[in-house]
Write a protein that holds these residues in place. Structure first.
Motif, PDB file in Angstrom:
ATOM      1  N   MET A 162       0.838  -1.218  -0.011  1.00  0.00           N
ATOM      2  CA  MET A 162       0.035   0.042   0.092  1.00  0.00           C
ATOM      3  C   MET A 162       0.731   1.173   0.046  1.00  0.00           C
ATOM      4  N   ASN A 163       0.455   2.300  -0.650  1.00  0.00           N
ATOM      5  CA  ASN A 163       1.300   3.652  -0.835  1.00  0.00           C
ATOM      6  C   ASN A 163       0.345   4.761  -1.062  1.00  0.00           C
ATOM      7  N   LEU A 164       0.738   5.940  -0.790  1.00  0.00           N
ATOM      8  CA  LEU A 164       0.118   6.922  -0.898  1.00  0.00           C
ATOM      9  C   LEU A 164      -0.511   7.101  -2.429  1.00  0.00           C
ATOM     10  N   LEU A 165       0.222   6.845  -3.526  1.00  0.00           N
ATOM     11  CA  LEU A 165      -0.196   6.871  -4.578  1.00  0.00           C
ATOM     12  C   LEU A 165      -1.540   5.872  -5.019  1.00  0.00           C
ATOM     13  N   SER A 166      -1.560   4.958  -4.461  1.00  0.00           N
ATOM     14  CA  SER A 166      -2.794   4.023  -4.645  1.00  0.00           C
ATOM     15  C   SER A 166      -3.957   4.682  -4.011  1.00  0.00           C
ATOM     16  N   LEU A 167      -3.832   5.094  -2.767  1.00  0.00           N
ATOM     17  CA  LEU A 167      -4.823   5.857  -1.975  1.00  0.00           C
ATOM     18  C   LEU A 167      -5.342   7.231  -2.763  1.00  0.00           C
ATOM     19  N   SER A 168      -4.541   7.984  -3.416  1.00  0.00           N
ATOM     20  CA  SER A 168      -4.498   8.892  -3.978  1.00  0.00           C
ATOM     21  C   SER A 168      -5.573   8.757  -5.239  1.00  0.00           C
ATOM     22  N   LEU A 169      -5.160   7.604  -5.829  1.00  0.00           N
ATOM     23  CA  LEU A 169      -5.981   7.235  -7.260  1.00  0.00           C
ATOM     24  C   LEU A 169      -7.163   6.768  -6.716  1.00  0.00           C
ATOM     25  N   LEU A 170      -7.277   6.088  -5.636  1.00  0.00           N
ATOM     26  CA  LEU A 170      -8.738   5.668  -5.337  1.00  0.00           C
ATOM     27  C   LEU A 170      -9.586   7.213  -5.002  1.00  0.00           C
ATOM     28  N   GLU A 171      -9.064   7.945  -4.118  1.00  0.00           N
ATOM     29  CA  GLU A 171      -9.898   9.183  -4.258  1.00  0.00           C
ATOM     30  C   GLU A 171      -9.979   9.966  -5.358  1.00  0.00           C
ATOM     31  N   ALA A 172      -9.135   9.919  -6.302  1.00  0.00           N
ATOM     32  CA  ALA A 172      -9.433  10.846  -7.843  1.00  0.00           C
ATOM     33  C   ALA A 172     -10.462   9.914  -8.459  1.00  0.00           C
ATOM     34  N   ILE A 173     -10.627   8.653  -8.357  1.00  0.00           N
ATOM     35  CA  ILE A 173     -11.465   7.858  -9.120  1.00  0.00           C
ATOM     36  C   ILE A 173     -12.772   8.398  -8.689  1.00  0.00           C
ATOM     37  N   VAL A 174     -12.947   8.269  -7.357  1.00  0.00           N
ATOM     38  CA  VAL A 174     -14.528   8.745  -6.685  1.00  0.00           C
ATOM     39  C   VAL A 174     -14.729  10.260  -7.088  1.00  0.00           C
ATOM     40  N   ARG A 175     -13.766  10.746  -6.792  1.00  0.00           N
ATOM     41  CA  ARG A 175     -13.886  12.595  -7.084  1.00  0.00           C
ATOM     42  C   ARG A 175     -14.502  12.764  -8.574  1.00  0.00           C
ATOM     43  N   THR A 176     -13.660  12.044  -9.539  1.00  0.00           N
ATOM     44  CA  THR A 176     -13.876  12.357 -10.877  1.00  0.00           C
ATOM     45  C   THR A 176     -14.997  11.721 -11.558  1.00  0.00           C
ATOM     46  N   GLY A 177     -15.319  10.550 -10.922  1.00  0.00           N
ATOM     47  CA  GLY A 177     -16.639   9.627 -11.285  1.00  0.00           C
ATOM     48  C   GLY A 177     -15.866   8.420 -12.152  1.00  0.00           C
ATOM     49  N   SER A 178     -14.690   8.382 -12.549  1.00  0.00           N
ATOM     50  CA  SER A 178     -14.408   7.405 -13.343  1.00  0.00           C
ATOM     51  C   SER A 178     -12.596   6.864 -13.415  1.00  0.00           C
ATOM     52  N   TYR A 179     -12.288   5.812 -13.677  1.00  0.00           N
ATOM     53  CA  TYR A 179     -10.866   5.717 -14.035  1.00  0.00           C
ATOM     54  C   TYR A 179     -10.249   6.453 -15.027  1.00  0.00           C
ATOM     55  N   SER A 180     -10.971   6.840 -15.976  1.00  0.00           N
ATOM     56  CA  SER A 180     -10.484   7.807 -16.990  1.00  0.00           C
ATOM     57  C   SER A 180     -10.158   9.169 -16.408  1.00  0.00           C
ATOM     58  N   GLY A 181     -11.233   9.620 -15.631  1.00  0.00           N
ATOM     59  CA  GLY A 181     -10.882  10.921 -15.166  1.00  0.00           C
ATOM     60  C   GLY A 181      -9.916  11.116 -13.978  1.00  0.00           C
ATOM     61  N   ALA A 182      -9.675   9.937 -13.455  1.00  0.00           N
ATOM     62  CA  ALA A 182      -8.357  10.093 -12.571  1.00  0.00           C
ATOM     63  C   ALA A 182      -7.191   9.822 -13.484  1.00  0.00           C
ATOM     64  N   ALA A 183      -7.128   9.118 -14.400  1.00  0.00           N
ATOM     65  CA  ALA A 183      -6.071   9.026 -15.178  1.00  0.00           C
ATOM     66  C   ALA A 183      -5.630  10.303 -15.916  1.00  0.00           C
ATOM     67  N   VAL A 198      -3.782   3.233 -13.860  1.00  0.00           N
ATOM     68  CA  VAL A 198      -4.337   3.532 -12.658  1.00  0.00           C
ATOM     69  C   VAL A 198      -5.175   2.343 -12.173  1.00  0.00           C
ATOM     70  N   SER A 199      -5.716   1.282 -13.051  1.00  0.00           N
ATOM     71  CA  SER A 199      -6.358   0.086 -12.906  1.00  0.00           C
ATOM     72  C   SER A 199      -5.292  -0.660 -12.202  1.00  0.00           C
ATOM     73  N   PHE A 200      -4.022  -0.924 -12.897  1.00  0.00           N
ATOM     74  CA  PHE A 200      -2.936  -1.650 -12.396  1.00  0.00           C
ATOM     75  C   PHE A 200      -2.880  -1.234 -10.586  1.00  0.00           C
ATOM     76  N   HIS A 201      -2.705  -0.134 -10.411  1.00  0.00           N
ATOM     77  CA  HIS A 201      -2.501   0.337  -8.842  1.00  0.00           C
ATOM     78  C   HIS A 201      -3.726  -0.141  -8.147  1.00  0.00           C
ATOM     79  N   ILE A 202      -4.997   0.175  -8.552  1.00  0.00           N
ATOM     80  CA  ILE A 202      -5.994  -0.256  -7.947  1.00  0.00           C
ATOM     81  C   ILE A 202      -6.155  -1.833  -7.522  1.00  0.00           C
ATOM     82  N   ASN A 203      -5.814  -2.416  -8.622  1.00  0.00           N
ATOM     83  CA  ASN A 203      -5.862  -3.991  -8.551  1.00  0.00           C
ATOM     84  C   ASN A 203      -4.976  -4.283  -7.280  1.00  0.00           C
TER      85      ASN A 203
END
Length: 225
Positions: free
Chosen positions: A1-22, A32-37
């Motif tokens: 677990m690292n800050l990047l993965s947590l940051s990506l999780l938050e960004a996906i929810v905030r932007t509404g999609s994996y592509s928005g976070a990317a 993005v999918s790789f880190h979330i998996n």
């Protein structure tokens, strides 16, 4: 677990999609999918579920997001406490081919150390293929290598420059340039290389294979040096 993965999780929810976070993080969707998996595997939890065409947080995902936001907020507060001008700190792992390190990257790394003296740089040497595996296993942050021809998800490749490929042979050999361009031609020449898995050797073999050109025997001679 690292800050990047947590940051990506938050960004996906905030932007509404994996592509928005990317897009926000300047990553590929695959990365993005790789880190979330990886995060899901590490926690042994399912964080998202697909509802129609949308990805929604599971109950476990909502709990993880709540704690992730606390961690990210605390990290931001601590970072803001730094005195003086912001300075780059931390560790940077680079995987590189030895030839590229000697002839291309020594000055680049020295310049970077002057710009960011508080960053610890760790350089790992390897072939084009071992370097690729280092990145996939997250053993290094980035790699500089010869072109391997294909980089599957979640890797992202960025061309930096081009180099000429040189072939060297005995002056006694009579070699015509056309021998390496005539389709289905088989010059009676043996090919010596220091490593069968090196980027330049694999590149040249792909070049020949596309044209149906066969050589004599391949020989690895690194053990003699």
């Amino acid at each position: 677990m690292n800050l990047l993965s947590l940051s990506l999780l938050e960004a996906i929810v905030r932007t509404g999609s994996y592509s928005g976070a990317a897009k926000e993080k300047n990553f590929s969707v695959a990365k993005v999918s790789f880190h979330i998996n990886n995060l899901q595997d590490e926690l042994n939890l399912i964080l998202f579920e697909k509802v129609g065409r949308q990805m929604r947080l599971t109950k476990d995902g909502e709990k993880v997001l709540e704690e992730a936001r606390k961690i990210l907020e605390a990290t931001e507060k601590i970072s803001s406490m730094k005195g003086g001008s912001p300075r780059l700190t931390g560790n940077l792992g680079i995987a590189v081919n030895e030839t590229l390190l000697q002839y291309r990257l020594v000055n680049v790394i020295n310049n970077f150390r002057q710009m960011a003296p508080d960053v610890t740089i760790k350089v790992e040497l390897g072939t084009a293929y071992s370097i690729k595996d280092m990145v996939l296993r997250s053993e290094v942050d980035l790699a500089v290598s010869f072109n391997m021809g294909s980089y599957e998800s979640p890797l992202t490749a960025l061309p930096l420059c081009s180099e000429e490929l040189g072939l060297f042979g005995s002056p006694r050999l009579k070699i015509e340039k056309e021998q390496f361009f005539l389709p289905n031609h088989c010059p009676n020449l043996n090919l010596l290389t220091w490593n069968f898995t090196s980027g330049p050797f694999r590149f040249f073999k792909r070049f020949l294979d596309k044209r149906g050109i066969c050589m004599g025997k391949d020989m690895q001679v690194s053990g003699f040096f």
